[in-house]
Write a protein that holds these residues in place. Structure first.
Motif, PDB file in Angstrom:
ATOM      1  N   UNK A 197     189.025 122.648 -16.385  1.00 27.18           N
ATOM      2  CA  UNK A 197     188.043 124.297 -15.909  1.00 27.18           C
ATOM      3  C   UNK A 197     188.711 125.164 -17.113  1.00 27.18           C
ATOM      4  N   UNK A 198     189.188 125.414 -16.915  1.00 31.56           N
ATOM      5  CA  UNK A 198     189.766 127.292 -17.413  1.00 31.56           C
ATOM      6  C   UNK A 198     189.162 127.114 -19.021  1.00 31.56           C
ATOM      7  N   UNK A 199     189.773 125.931 -19.486  1.00 34.09           N
ATOM      8  CA  UNK A 199     189.194 125.919 -20.828  1.00 34.09           C
ATOM      9  C   UNK A 199     187.401 126.548 -20.889  1.00 34.09           C
ATOM     10  N   UNK A 200     186.761 125.195 -19.720  1.00 31.52           N
ATOM     11  CA  UNK A 200     184.682 125.142 -19.139  1.00 31.52           C
ATOM     12  C   UNK A 200     184.738 126.557 -19.279  1.00 31.52           C
ATOM     13  N   UNK A 201     185.371 127.087 -18.736  1.00 31.83           N
ATOM     14  CA  UNK A 201     184.472 128.875 -17.679  1.00 31.83           C
ATOM     15  C   UNK A 201     185.638 129.772 -19.435  1.00 31.83           C
ATOM     16  N   UNK A 202     185.823 129.364 -19.860  1.00 29.72           N
ATOM     17  CA  UNK A 202     186.407 130.399 -20.970  1.00 29.72           C
ATOM     18  C   UNK A 202     184.888 130.271 -22.251  1.00 29.72           C
ATOM     19  N   UNK A 203     184.589 128.955 -22.502  1.00 29.84           N
ATOM     20  CA  UNK A 203     183.020 128.614 -23.091  1.00 29.84           C
ATOM     21  C   UNK A 203     181.986 128.903 -22.851  1.00 29.84           C
ATOM     22  N   UNK A 204     182.041 128.793 -21.297  1.00 29.57           N
ATOM     23  CA  UNK A 204     180.806 129.261 -20.888  1.00 29.57           C
ATOM     24  C   UNK A 204     180.404 130.864 -20.569  1.00 29.57           C
ATOM     25  N   UNK A 205     182.174 131.510 -20.958  1.00 31.00           N
ATOM     26  CA  UNK A 205     181.473 132.487 -20.855  1.00 31.00           C
ATOM     27  C   UNK A 205     181.016 133.363 -22.555  1.00 31.00           C
ATOM     28  N   UNK A 206     182.244 132.878 -23.582  1.00 30.96           N
ATOM     29  CA  UNK A 206     182.076 132.993 -24.641  1.00 30.96           C
ATOM     30  C   UNK A 206     180.189 133.185 -25.326  1.00 30.96           C
ATOM     31  N   UNK A 207     179.415 131.315 -24.532  1.00 34.33           N
ATOM     32  CA  UNK A 207     178.467 131.146 -24.947  1.00 34.33           C
ATOM     33  C   UNK A 207     178.113 132.049 -24.397  1.00 34.33           C
ATOM     34  N   UNK A 208     178.001 132.127 -23.354  1.00 33.15           N
ATOM     35  CA  UNK A 208     176.952 133.325 -23.393  1.00 33.15           C
ATOM     36  C   UNK A 208     176.777 134.784 -23.312  1.00 33.15           C
ATOM     37  N   UNK A 209     178.165 135.281 -24.013  1.00 31.19           N
ATOM     38  CA  UNK A 209     178.358 136.430 -24.853  1.00 31.19           C
ATOM     39  C   UNK A 209     177.865 136.018 -26.502  1.00 31.19           C
ATOM     40  N   UNK A 210     177.254 135.274 -26.724  1.00 26.09           N
ATOM     41  CA  UNK A 210     177.087 134.949 -27.964  1.00 26.09           C
ATOM     42  C   UNK A 210     176.062 135.097 -28.375  1.00 26.09           C
ATOM     43  N   UNK A 211     174.691 134.009 -26.691  1.00 22.11           N
ATOM     44  CA  UNK A 211     173.264 134.522 -26.671  1.00 22.11           C
ATOM     45  C   UNK A 211     173.448 135.996 -26.286  1.00 22.11           C
ATOM     46  N   UNK A 212     174.294 137.043 -25.782  1.00 20.78           N
ATOM     47  CA  UNK A 212     173.255 137.689 -25.407  1.00 20.78           C
ATOM     48  C   UNK A 212     173.189 139.164 -26.939  1.00 20.78           C
ATOM     49  N   UNK A 213     174.300 138.273 -27.604  1.00 23.13           N
ATOM     50  CA  UNK A 213     174.369 138.991 -28.809  1.00 23.13           C
ATOM     51  C   UNK A 213     173.004 138.755 -30.133  1.00 23.13           C
ATOM     52  N   UNK A 214     172.921 137.305 -29.240  1.00 19.88           N
ATOM     53  CA  UNK A 214     172.342 136.923 -30.003  1.00 19.88           C
ATOM     54  C   UNK A 214     170.408 137.044 -29.633  1.00 19.88           C
ATOM     55  N   UNK A 215     170.491 136.853 -28.511  1.00 16.37           N
ATOM     56  CA  UNK A 215     169.467 138.228 -28.245  1.00 16.37           C
ATOM     57  C   UNK A 215     169.342 139.076 -29.099  1.00 16.37           C
ATOM     58  N   UNK A 216     170.221 139.966 -28.751  1.00 16.30           N
ATOM     59  CA  UNK A 216     170.102 141.248 -28.791  1.00 16.30           C
ATOM     60  C   UNK A 216     169.524 141.687 -30.283  1.00 16.30           C
TER      61      UNK A 216
END
Length: 114
Positions: free
Chosen positions: A16-35
């Motif tokens: 569960x902690x690993x999944x939360x960490x991966x989702x956070x990284x995914x959102x961060x990367x998506x935000x960077x790509x969008x920017x």
């Protein structure tokens, strides 16, 4: 049995902690790509504006007006045209606005040398 339950609980919590960490990284990367995509669109718009400006600056009318206003240039007419000829080892300038032969020979010879 309790050892297996505790081990499974630890595994579920870790995943569960690993999944939360991966989702956070995914959102961060998506935000960077969008920017970066927004930045790329801005750069494309700027490049297009610069291309339009470059075409406008390279237009014949713009070049002609700049040559007239900044450089004081004018069209060549037969009245102001000087013809330079090289005969028998000396330079001869002919035309309506001919300068003295000695000055013309000096300047024309200096220009003709590499």
């Amino acid at each position: 049995m309790t050892r297996v339950n505790i081990l499974l609980l630890v595994a579920v919590l870790a995943s569960a902690l690993f999944l939360v960490r991966l989702q956070y990284q995914s959102r961060t990367i998506y935000t960077a790509v969008d920017a970066e995509q927004v930045r790329a669109r801005k750069l494309d718009n700027e490049r297009e504006a610069l291309d339009v400006q470059k075409r406008a600056q390279a237009a014949a009318l713009h070049i002609e007006s700049t040559a007239r206003s900044r450089l004081g240039m004018r069209e060549a007419t037969p009245a102001i045209t000087q013809y330079v000829q090289y005969r028998d080892g000396r330079t001869v300038i002919s035309g309506p606005a001919a300068v003295p032969a000695s000055a013309a020979a000096t300047s024309a010879t200096a220009r003709s040398r590499p």
